[in-house]
Design an enzyme around this catalytic site. Structure first.
Site, mmCIF file in Angstrom:
data_model
loop_
_atom_site.group_PDB
_atom_site.id
_atom_site.type_symbol
_atom_site.label_atom_id
_atom_site.label_comp_id
_atom_site.label_asym_id
_atom_site.label_seq_id
_atom_site.Cartn_x
_atom_site.Cartn_y
_atom_site.Cartn_z
ATOM 1 N N GLY A 43 0.820 -1.220 0.000
ATOM 2 C CA GLY A 43 0.000 0.000 0.000
ATOM 3 C C GLY A 43 0.846 1.258 0.000
ATOM 4 C CB CYS A 44 3.698 2.324 2.101
ATOM 5 S SG CYS A 44 2.786 2.265 3.663
ATOM 6 C CB THR A 45 5.192 0.374 -2.777
ATOM 7 O OG1 THR A 45 6.102 -0.065 -1.770
ATOM 8 C CG2 THR A 45 5.912 0.481 -4.111
#
EC number: 1.11.1.24
Length: 153
Positions: A43-45
């Site tokens: 998700g953060c990527t």
């Protein structure tokens, strides 16, 4: 989460290269401050890559983007290099800004409760007041959501 109309808390944190960056650096301009749980997670990527893809549009508006997590500077370096991120990532292992911006919360995952960063994005105005605030934002839609706000769409 801090609310729209709140004065944004001041902070000074190191970037991936160890340079101390102060929120005062952005005084007089509108800027995006986003908090995310962890470098190199799916998700953060997605979220970071979406901000990177929209970087030209943000630059054209004169709006810097700054990401903050509790990851180390070295982790931020690897994450930024691997994903060619053209914006600042700040390291907050002491949770200084993370707690000041009220994004350190109890989270539940697979029935387990722990503390962590809730994915939250703020748009801070030239006067240092929060203009837009979003908690639990969608990683792949957040960058466009903010651009739409900035351009009045």
């Amino acid at each position: 989460m801090l609310q729209v109309g709140t004065k944004a808390p001041a902070f000074t944190l190191p970037d991936a290269q160890g340079n101390l960056i102060s929120s005062e650096t952005f005084a007089g301009k509108r800027w995006v401050l986003y908090f995310y749980p962890k470098d190199s997670t799916p998700g953060c990527t997605k979220q970071a890559c979406a901000f990177a893809a929209a970087h030209g549009a943000y630059e054209a508006l004169g709006v810097p983007v700054v990401g903050v997590s509790k990851d180390s500077q070295k982790s931020h370096q690897r994450f930024a290099e691997k994903n060619e991120l053209p914006f600042l990532l700040l390291s907050d292992p002491e949770l200084t800004a993370i707690q000041a911006y009220d994004v350190w919360k109890e989270k539940k995952l697979y029935g387990k409760t722990s503390m962590g960063v809730v994915r939250t994005t703020y748009v801070i105005g030239p006067d240092g007041v929060i203009e837009w605030a979003g908690e639990k934002v969608k990683p792949d839609q957040n960058a466009q959501q903010i651009l739409d706000f900035l351009t009045g769409k």
